[in-house]
Motif scaffolding. Structure first.
Motif, mmCIF file in Angstrom:
data_model
loop_
_atom_site.group_PDB
_atom_site.id
_atom_site.type_symbol
_atom_site.label_atom_id
_atom_site.label_comp_id
_atom_site.label_asym_id
_atom_site.label_seq_id
_atom_site.Cartn_x
_atom_site.Cartn_y
_atom_site.Cartn_z
ATOM 1 N N GLY A 33 0.800 -1.223 0.000
ATOM 2 C CA GLY A 33 0.000 0.000 0.000
ATOM 3 C C GLY A 33 0.825 1.260 0.000
ATOM 4 N N PHE A 34 0.163 2.347 -0.311
ATOM 5 C CA PHE A 34 0.830 3.641 -0.453
ATOM 6 C C PHE A 34 -0.237 4.721 -0.395
ATOM 7 N N ARG A 35 0.199 5.976 -0.409
ATOM 8 C CA ARG A 35 -0.750 7.097 -0.382
ATOM 9 C C ARG A 35 -0.405 8.075 -1.502
ATOM 10 N N VAL A 36 -1.429 8.650 -2.132
ATOM 11 C CA VAL A 36 -1.221 9.742 -3.095
ATOM 12 C C VAL A 36 -2.013 10.949 -2.596
ATOM 13 N N VAL A 37 -1.386 12.130 -2.696
ATOM 14 C CA VAL A 37 -1.953 13.346 -2.098
ATOM 15 C C VAL A 37 -1.694 14.547 -3.007
ATOM 16 N N PHE A 38 -2.746 15.353 -3.206
ATOM 17 C CA PHE A 38 -2.590 16.692 -3.790
ATOM 18 C C PHE A 38 -2.804 17.701 -2.652
ATOM 19 N N ASN A 39 -1.767 18.197 -2.040
ATOM 20 C CA ASN A 39 -1.949 19.275 -1.061
ATOM 21 C C ASN A 39 -2.398 20.531 -1.808
ATOM 22 N N THR A 40 -3.385 21.224 -1.261
ATOM 23 C CA THR A 40 -3.960 22.372 -1.987
ATOM 24 C C THR A 40 -4.123 23.583 -1.073
ATOM 25 N N ASN A 41 -3.419 24.638 -1.463
ATOM 26 C CA ASN A 41 -3.475 25.929 -0.766
ATOM 27 C C ASN A 41 -3.090 25.834 0.723
ATOM 28 N N ARG A 42 -3.360 26.874 1.475
ATOM 29 C CA ARG A 42 -2.797 27.018 2.820
ATOM 30 C C ARG A 42 -3.180 25.875 3.763
ATOM 31 N N ASP A 43 -4.456 25.611 3.894
ATOM 32 C CA ASP A 43 -4.861 24.586 4.862
ATOM 33 C C ASP A 43 -4.474 23.180 4.412
ATOM 34 N N GLY A 44 -4.285 23.020 3.125
ATOM 35 C CA GLY A 44 -3.832 21.725 2.615
ATOM 36 C C GLY A 44 -2.334 21.537 2.721
ATOM 37 N N GLY A 45 -1.609 22.604 3.078
ATOM 38 C CA GLY A 45 -0.161 22.500 3.242
ATOM 39 C C GLY A 45 0.624 22.634 1.958
ATOM 40 N N GLN A 46 0.016 23.250 0.926
ATOM 41 C CA GLN A 46 0.742 23.404 -0.340
ATOM 42 C C GLN A 46 1.794 24.493 -0.214
ATOM 43 N N THR A 47 3.028 24.161 -0.586
ATOM 44 C CA THR A 47 4.136 25.126 -0.516
ATOM 45 C C THR A 47 4.708 25.446 -1.893
ATOM 46 N N VAL A 48 4.517 24.562 -2.857
ATOM 47 C CA VAL A 48 4.988 24.803 -4.223
ATOM 48 C C VAL A 48 3.755 24.874 -5.119
ATOM 49 N N PHE A 49 3.594 26.015 -5.791
ATOM 50 C CA PHE A 49 2.350 26.256 -6.533
ATOM 51 C C PHE A 49 2.492 25.886 -8.011
ATOM 52 N N HIS A 50 2.913 24.647 -8.195
ATOM 53 C CA HIS A 50 2.860 23.929 -9.476
ATOM 54 C C HIS A 50 2.344 22.553 -9.076
ATOM 55 N N ILE A 51 1.189 22.202 -9.601
ATOM 56 C CA ILE A 51 0.490 21.011 -9.104
ATOM 57 C C ILE A 51 1.417 19.790 -9.107
ATOM 58 N N HIS A 52 1.341 19.016 -8.035
ATOM 59 C CA HIS A 52 2.173 17.809 -7.907
ATOM 60 C C HIS A 52 1.416 16.781 -7.089
ATOM 61 N N LEU A 53 1.550 15.551 -7.515
ATOM 62 C CA LEU A 53 0.937 14.443 -6.792
ATOM 63 C C LEU A 53 2.034 13.772 -5.976
ATOM 64 N N HIS A 54 1.870 13.764 -4.649
ATOM 65 C CA HIS A 54 2.814 13.041 -3.787
ATOM 66 C C HIS A 54 2.478 11.554 -3.839
ATOM 67 N N LEU A 55 3.484 10.727 -4.053
ATOM 68 C CA LEU A 55 3.382 9.275 -3.868
ATOM 69 C C LEU A 55 4.268 8.927 -2.680
ATOM 70 N N ILE A 56 3.650 8.469 -1.601
ATOM 71 C CA ILE A 56 4.391 8.161 -0.375
ATOM 72 C C ILE A 56 4.095 6.720 0.010
ATOM 73 N N GLY A 57 5.145 5.973 0.325
ATOM 74 C CA GLY A 57 4.940 4.592 0.738
ATOM 75 C C GLY A 57 6.225 3.960 1.229
ATOM 76 N N GLY A 58 6.122 2.664 1.482
ATOM 77 C CA GLY A 58 7.272 1.940 2.011
ATOM 78 C C GLY A 58 7.270 1.859 3.523
ATOM 79 N N ARG A 59 6.274 2.427 4.154
ATOM 80 C CA ARG A 59 6.072 2.309 5.599
ATOM 81 C C ARG A 59 4.570 2.438 5.861
ATOM 82 N N SER A 60 4.161 2.082 7.080
ATOM 83 C CA SER A 60 2.763 2.219 7.443
ATOM 84 C C SER A 60 2.464 3.682 7.747
#
Ligand code: AMP
Ligand code: ZN
Length: 114
Positions: free
Chosen positions: A81-108
């Motif tokens: 399993g893994f997680r994919v995330v689009f952080n969006t704007n301030r409350d979403g924690g977006q820091t780079v304003f070029h859309i990016h999909l995070h793929l995070i995994g390899g741990r629980s």
């Protein structure tokens, strides 16, 4: 876009650890990884955030999501399993304003996120 960090990575003006590239997408390892796998999948065309995705962008968003799953498979984390995330704007924690999909995994990963 001139002053965009990820546009500069796409233009090879700033180095990155690139894991995948095609005509429309670039994927590279996150500089501050939150897991054994932490890859950012970005469109080569500048789109600032998920709020700026138009109906005509459905294809590129679909390609980003499918590419995340393909990289997860390559890394051997599809089944665990893994997680994919689009952080969006301030409350979403977006820091780079070029859309990016995070793929995070390899741990629980815990839920809910902070
Ligand atoms: P976000 O907070 O969702 O906008 O995510 C931005 C991500 O970009 C963060 O996880 C950063 O660690 C990552 N990042 C920032 N600068 C770089 C860089 N030069 N190369 C790779 N990843 C970066
Ligand atoms: Zn950009």
């Amino acid at each position: 876009m001139a002053d965009c960090l990820f546009c500069k990575i796409i233009a090879r003006q700033i180095p990155a650890s690139i894991v995948y590239e095609d005509d429309r997408l670039l994927a590279f390892n996150d500089i501050n990884p939150q897991g054994p796998t932490h890859v950012l999948i970005v469109p080569k065309r500048h789109i600032a955030s998920l709020n700026d995705v138009a109906a005509g962008d459905d294809h590129i968003v679909g390609e980003m999501v499918r590419r995340a799953a393909a990289i997860a498979k390559e890394r051997g984390i599809s089944a665990s399993g893994f997680r994919v995330v689009f952080n969006t704007n301030r409350d979403g924690g977006q820091t780079v304003f070029h859309i990016h999909l995070h793929l995070i995994g390899g741990r629980s990963l815990s839920w809910p996120p902070g």
